[in-house]
Design a protein around this motif. Structure first.
Motif, PDB file in Angstrom:
ATOM      1  N   GLU A 136       0.834  -1.208   0.000  1.00 37.35           N
ATOM      2  CA  GLU A 136       0.000   0.000   0.000  1.00 37.35           C
ATOM      3  C   GLU A 136       0.866   1.254   0.000  1.00 37.35           C
ATOM      4  O   GLU A 136       0.548   2.239  -0.675  1.00 37.35           O
ATOM      5  CB  GLU A 136      -0.941   0.003   1.209  1.00 37.35           C
ATOM      6  N   LYS A 140       0.720   4.285  -2.766  1.00 40.65           N
ATOM      7  CA  LYS A 140       0.474   5.694  -2.396  1.00 40.65           C
ATOM      8  C   LYS A 140       1.616   6.588  -2.892  1.00 40.65           C
ATOM      9  O   LYS A 140       1.380   7.695  -3.386  1.00 40.65           O
ATOM     10  CB  LYS A 140       0.304   5.809  -0.879  1.00 40.65           C
ATOM     11  N   ARG A 177      -5.763  -7.473  -6.423  1.00 47.03           N
ATOM     12  CA  ARG A 177      -5.698  -6.630  -5.228  1.00 47.03           C
ATOM     13  C   ARG A 177      -4.935  -5.335  -5.522  1.00 47.03           C
ATOM     14  O   ARG A 177      -5.342  -4.244  -5.083  1.00 47.03           O
ATOM     15  CB  ARG A 177      -5.012  -7.386  -4.092  1.00 47.03           C
ATOM     16  N   LYS A 180      -7.089  -2.899  -7.491  1.00 47.95           N
ATOM     17  CA  LYS A 180      -8.127  -2.332  -6.622  1.00 47.95           C
ATOM     18  C   LYS A 180      -7.548  -1.280  -5.679  1.00 47.95           C
ATOM     19  O   LYS A 180      -8.173  -0.236  -5.438  1.00 47.95           O
ATOM     20  CB  LYS A 180      -8.802  -3.444  -5.829  1.00 47.95           C
ATOM     21  N   LEU A 181      -6.347  -1.537  -5.146  1.00 46.90           N
ATOM     22  CA  LEU A 181      -5.728  -0.557  -4.253  1.00 46.90           C
ATOM     23  C   LEU A 181      -5.337   0.718  -4.996  1.00 46.90           C
ATOM     24  O   LEU A 181      -5.476   1.825  -4.460  1.00 46.90           O
ATOM     25  CB  LEU A 181      -4.495  -1.174  -3.582  1.00 46.90           C
ATOM     26  N   ASN A 183      -6.887   1.974  -7.529  1.00 47.35           N
ATOM     27  CA  ASN A 183      -8.128   2.726  -7.721  1.00 47.35           C
ATOM     28  C   ASN A 183      -8.619   3.352  -6.420  1.00 47.35           C
ATOM     29  O   ASN A 183      -9.110   4.483  -6.405  1.00 47.35           O
ATOM     30  CB  ASN A 183      -9.203   1.811  -8.310  1.00 47.35           C
ATOM     31  N   GLU A 184      -8.498   2.611  -5.334  1.00 45.81           N
ATOM     32  CA  GLU A 184      -8.928   3.140  -4.035  1.00 45.81           C
ATOM     33  C   GLU A 184      -8.163   4.409  -3.678  1.00 45.81           C
ATOM     34  O   GLU A 184      -8.758   5.422  -3.273  1.00 45.81           O
ATOM     35  CB  GLU A 184      -8.705   2.076  -2.960  1.00 45.81           C
ATOM     36  N   TYR A 185      -6.839   4.376  -3.848  1.00 47.00           N
ATOM     37  CA  TYR A 185      -6.036   5.531  -3.465  1.00 47.00           C
ATOM     38  C   TYR A 185      -6.060   6.644  -4.515  1.00 47.00           C
ATOM     39  O   TYR A 185      -5.879   7.819  -4.164  1.00 47.00           O
ATOM     40  CB  TYR A 185      -4.607   5.096  -3.145  1.00 47.00           C
ATOM     41  N   LYS A 187      -8.776   7.553  -5.972  1.00 43.79           N
ATOM     42  CA  LYS A 187      -9.983   8.277  -5.553  1.00 43.79           C
ATOM     43  C   LYS A 187      -9.719   9.082  -4.285  1.00 43.79           C
ATOM     44  O   LYS A 187     -10.127  10.236  -4.161  1.00 43.79           O
ATOM     45  CB  LYS A 187     -11.129   7.288  -5.324  1.00 43.79           C
ATOM     46  N   LYS A 188      -9.009   8.480  -3.360  1.00 45.58           N
ATOM     47  CA  LYS A 188      -8.740   9.142  -2.081  1.00 45.58           C
ATOM     48  C   LYS A 188      -7.880  10.392  -2.281  1.00 45.58           C
ATOM     49  O   LYS A 188      -8.080  11.424  -1.620  1.00 45.58           O
ATOM     50  CB  LYS A 188      -8.039   8.156  -1.144  1.00 45.58           C
TER      51      LYS A 188
END
Length: 469
Positions: A136, A140, A177, A180-181, A183-185, A187-188
């Motif tokens: 992660e 980031k 995974r 997906k991570l 895309n998650e970050y 957006k964040k």
């Protein structure tokens, strides 16, 4: 308008490459032939040769050595790679692609440090990875530096087949995974970068699953799917080559794939299609003799610059893990080394100049093992030279752009004075956004600069009258 939206809004990678076709390749090649030396457009960097998988389609299988262990003996150190990255920015290199026969994330500190150096010089960055080793924190860090493109290799829409093809249990779930991570970050952090591409190597076990890969890309939030035929390196790989009957099925499968991609706004690039999206079965059959296809393409042209089969020695530099610097991944005939030289000394040196002289006449035998996507690259570069080296063509593009600008203004006026209907308001906002997008785009700025110089001509006067209406 719809064409501009379709071609330029799907991914930042497509936008960047279109700008290169238009601006860089045509003019740089013409400058080279006039005697003016130009820096490489792109560098492919193999930071090391370590890998945690053993893909059936990979050239690593052809080696009798443990390449991961061998890599540890010959790798350039971190400081040298940082120096090369800095030199690239100072010299005018436009893009880097970090790939090779390795998994870059096997050395995360080296990888991320080089990436950050490149972005400090505003160099466009692409990275190919199997997606299994990302943390992660690394994800980031990649988003924060505004890295441009991550290509994650997934060779099937399910774990059973993908894990078999890459010879790694759990590889599929780890790659999923990672996407997906990202895309998650993204957006964040409110970031569109990096764009996510799924890489897919076509073989007899997975070719019918191409449409399913589009659905997987949609589900995961990937922007693009890149598919190319496998290159055969081993007897094991030969067993995965498509036969004639399977090749006959491909056009229908590709058509369905592209229709799905269009429906879900996924950029689908399939290298057995030519630049006009026509199926090229030859690129499947000749994946182990690409040289013949490159020469055949070049001979279709009469003009000297267009009869050069491959332009890579003028635009492209590959730096391998051991410091060998070559114009092509298949080159083995006495490589130049960057270990004790600067980037400029290698690129403008005697060895590269001899290679350019050879390529301007004919292609060497090792070119037969070239990757199929190079054929598409050469066709696009040749098209760029034809079109964007043609002043009349550029003038017409300028004129068309001003007409389009005029039409937009008229539509905006109608929308603003349409009686306040909600649909009209929405339409007005859409047009305003499109207008801002066009005015901030490179093609608009580029053609406007040319048109400013052309305003003294008759065409310039016409353009001025049209644009002022």
């Amino acid at each position: 308008m719809s064409k501009i939206k379709e071609e330029y809004s799907i991914t930042n990678v497509l936008l960047f490459k279109n700008l290169l076709w238009m601006k860089e390749y045509a003019f740089r090649m013409q400058n080279w032939l006039r005697g003016k030396k130009m820096p490489p457009v792109r560098i492919d960097a193999e930071l090391h040769r370590r890998c945690n998988l053993n893909c059936i389609m990979c050239s690593r299988r052809a080696s009798s050595k443990d390449l991961t262990e061998e890599s540890k003996k010959i790798e350039l150190d971190k400081e040298k790679w940082i120096q090369i990255a800095k030199e690239s920015g100072e010299l005018g290199v436009r893009s880097w692609n970090i790939a090779g026969i390795s998994e870059p994330m096997c050395k995360p500190d080296l990888l991320l440090s080089v990436m950050e150096t490149l972005k400090a010089y505003d160099i466009f960055g692409e990275l190919t990875t199997n997606g299994t080793l990302w943390t992660e924190e690394a994800i980031k860090r990649t988003i924060r530096m505004n890295w441009d493109s991550i290509c994650i290799s997934i060779d099937a829409p399910n774990a059973e087949l993908h894990d078999f093809l890459v010879d790694g249990k759990g590889a599929f779930s780890k790659a999923i995974r990672t996407i997906k991570l990202f895309n998650e970050y993204r957006k964040k952090f409110l970031s569109k970068n990096p764009s996510i591409t799924i890489n897919f190597v076509i073989n007899k076990l997975n070719y019918e699953k191409l449409p399913e890969m589009v659905l997987l890309a949609k589900e995961l939030g990937a922007e693009a799917l890149f598919a190319e035929p496998m290159v055969v390196y081993t007897e094991e790989g030969e067993k995965l080559r498509l036969n004639k009957e399977e090749i006959k099925k491909l056009p229908t499968i590709i058509k369905k794939t592209r229709e799905l991609a269009k429906q879900y706004n996924i950029l689908a690039t399939i290298t057995c299609l030519d630049p006009d999206k026509k199926f090229q079965g030859e690129l499947i059959q000749k994946t182990s003799d690409i040289r013949e296809v490159l020469i055949k393409d070049a001979k279709k042209n009469k003009k000297g610059i267009l009869r050069i089969p491959c332009y890579y020695p003028w635009f492209y530099l590959m730096i391998r893990a051991d410091g060998s610097a070559v114009h092509c991944g298949e080159y083995t005939e006495g490589e130049e080394s960057i270990s004790n030289k600067t980037l400029s000394e290698v690129w403008y040196g005697e060895k590269f100049n001899r290679i350019r002289e050879q390529f301007s006449k004919n292609l060497p035998a090792y070119c037969k093992m070239c990757r199929p996507n190079v054929i598409g690259d050469m066709r696009m570069i040749r098209r760029g030279i034809k079109l964007y080296g043609n002043i009349d063509y550029l003038h017409q593009k300028i004129y068309d752009l001003f007409l389009e600008n005029k039409e937009l203004k008229e539509q905006l006026f109608m929308a603003k004075n349409g009686g306040g209907v909600e649909d009209c308001k929405n339409k007005m906002c859409d047009h305003e956004r499109e207008l801002v997008k066009i005015k901030s785009s490179f093609p608009y700025k580029f053609t406007k600069k040319i048109s400013d110089q052309a305003l003294k001509t008759k065409l310039g006067k016409v353009i001025k009258r049209v644009s002022s209406r």
